[in-house]
Enzyme design. Structure first.
Site, mmCIF file in Angstrom:
data_model
loop_
_atom_site.group_PDB
_atom_site.id
_atom_site.type_symbol
_atom_site.label_atom_id
_atom_site.label_comp_id
_atom_site.label_asym_id
_atom_site.label_seq_id
_atom_site.Cartn_x
_atom_site.Cartn_y
_atom_site.Cartn_z
ATOM 1 N N SER A 132 28.905 74.082 27.351
ATOM 2 C CA SER A 132 28.279 73.385 28.387
ATOM 3 C C SER A 132 28.399 73.825 29.954
ATOM 4 O O SER A 132 29.170 74.783 29.956
ATOM 5 C CB SER A 132 29.215 71.975 28.301
ATOM 6 O OG SER A 132 29.051 71.131 29.570
ATOM 7 N N GLU A 134 29.400 72.535 32.358
ATOM 8 C CA GLU A 134 30.785 72.149 32.852
ATOM 9 C C GLU A 134 31.899 73.180 32.696
ATOM 10 O O GLU A 134 32.882 73.028 33.517
ATOM 11 C CB GLU A 134 30.958 70.658 32.017
ATOM 12 C CG GLU A 134 30.344 69.565 32.662
ATOM 13 C CD GLU A 134 30.939 69.018 34.015
ATOM 14 O OE1 GLU A 134 31.972 69.130 34.389
ATOM 15 O OE2 GLU A 134 30.161 68.381 34.486
ATOM 16 N N TYR A 156 37.596 68.126 28.862
ATOM 17 C CA TYR A 156 36.557 68.174 28.160
ATOM 18 C C TYR A 156 35.812 69.505 28.401
ATOM 19 O O TYR A 156 35.545 70.164 27.373
ATOM 20 C CB TYR A 156 35.350 67.182 28.696
ATOM 21 C CG TYR A 156 34.030 67.724 28.094
ATOM 22 C CD1 TYR A 156 33.551 67.420 26.876
ATOM 23 C CD2 TYR A 156 32.870 68.163 28.955
ATOM 24 C CE1 TYR A 156 32.136 67.667 26.305
ATOM 25 C CE2 TYR A 156 31.712 68.581 28.631
ATOM 26 C CZ TYR A 156 31.379 68.398 27.319
ATOM 27 O OH TYR A 156 30.103 68.809 26.718
#
Length: 337
Positions: A132, A134, A156
């Site tokens: 990801s 992120e 996460y």
């Protein structure tokens, strides 16, 4: 006939990937968690592939928390390709349930990688890990590419970094064909309703139809690189068709603020979002990711992949689908984006 296993098959990406693989003649297997309520709406339209003696779509109960079940399933299926898309994928929620997020998103990837080795399929299988954007978090480089250092800013993203480096480690340690796709934000009408883009497009449609008055959001200045999920699963598949495994960024190399996504979404129904959107601090993250923008040049060069749908087109696709949904029109995923 190639055989693929998808974890997270009932999610946004899983449903688009299942469609793609079935269209290419694959036999597709998906892992689903047991629940008292059935949540398979995103793949219901694929039912034709799951019936009869020539069925090519099969679902299996399982969970990334159950390593024994994973080993048994992989040994039984002997898949050619595995796509690990399952995760607790909501960033804000990961602050509320960090242990669960780390276990499913991070340790879960470790379990399936180890299951590949223990089941004896490591020499034949090709593995895709859903990494990801992120992971870049507090960005150290603009735009972000495969070599940009990670600085995760949520449970996460920390779990995704763990899963990413486990994939690299198993590739190097066991000569496993394992790739990670570092995907920037990718959306669609199948996006979950608690994610900010879908929350916005659904609200725009509801407000237009008089079913809602206000939309409450947190940080409107955060900037993201938004693409169309249906196009991104094509990139996942292409990664596993290369001669050698590698990691790739999939993105649009354009960034927009939440405000700009609001502009596009409310403009699609002829409204001004400033008259309907209000701030709510409950939706702020303890640590924010301010800017994400990806460089997909490596994927373009080596995979022949590039995005086709821009943010404004994407917002309109999603708003139109939500207008149909709220007006009770039958949403047929097979005939709609």
């Amino acid at each position: 006939m190639k055989k693929a296993l998808i974890t997270g098959i009932t999610g946004q990406d899983g449903s688009y990937l299942a469609e793609l693989l079935l269209s290419k003649g694959y036999e597709v297997h998906g892992i689903v968690r047991r629940s008292s309520s059935i949540n398979r709406g995103r793949i219901d339209h694929l039912g034709q592939y799951s019936q009869g003696p020539d069925a090519r779509l099969h679902l299996h109960y399982g969970d990334l928390g159950d390593s024994v079940a994973l080993v048994k399933l992989l040994y039984s299926l002997q898949p050619d390709e595995i796509y690990n898309l399952a995760a607790q994928s909501h960033v804000r929620v990961s602050f509320d349930i960090p242990e669960y997020t780390i276990d499913t998103t991070g340790t879960g990837a470790g379990r399936i990688l180890e299951a590949i080795i223990e089941s004896g399929i490591g020499k034949k299988v090709r593995y895709y890990q859903a990494s990801s954007s992120e992971m870049f978090g507090k960005v150290q480089e603009i735009p972000q590419k495969e070599t940009t250092p990670f600085w995760p800013r949520s449970p996460y993203s920390c779990a995704k970094v763990m899963a990413h480096w486990l994939t690299v480690n198993y590739r190097e340690s066991y000569d496993l064909y394992a790739c990670s796709g570092i995907l920037f934000n990718h959306e669609s009408p199948r996006r979950g309703e608690t994610f900010v883009t879908r929350k916005i497009t659904l609200a725009a449609a509801a407000i237009k139809l008089g079913q809602q008055d206000k939309l409450y959001l947190g940080n409107l200045d955060a900037k993201r690189d938004w693409g169309f999920a249906k196009e991104y699963v094509e990139g996942m598949w292409r990664m596993l068709q290369q001669d050698e495994p590698d990691d790739f960024v999939l993105s649009t190399n354009k960034t927009y603020s939440i405000k700009e996504f609001l502009d596009a979404s409310f403009e699609a129904v002829g409204l001004d979002w400033k008259e309907h959107v209000e701030f709510d601090k409950r939706f702020l993250r303890p640590a924010e990711v301010d800017l994400l923008i990806g460089d997909y040049s490596k994927a373009k060069e080596k995979l022949g992949w590039e995005p086709k749908t821009d943010m404004k087109q994407l917002a309109k696709i999603m708003v139109d689908a939500d207008m149909d949904l709220l007006q009770g029109k039958k949403f047929d995923p097979a005939n709609r984006p």
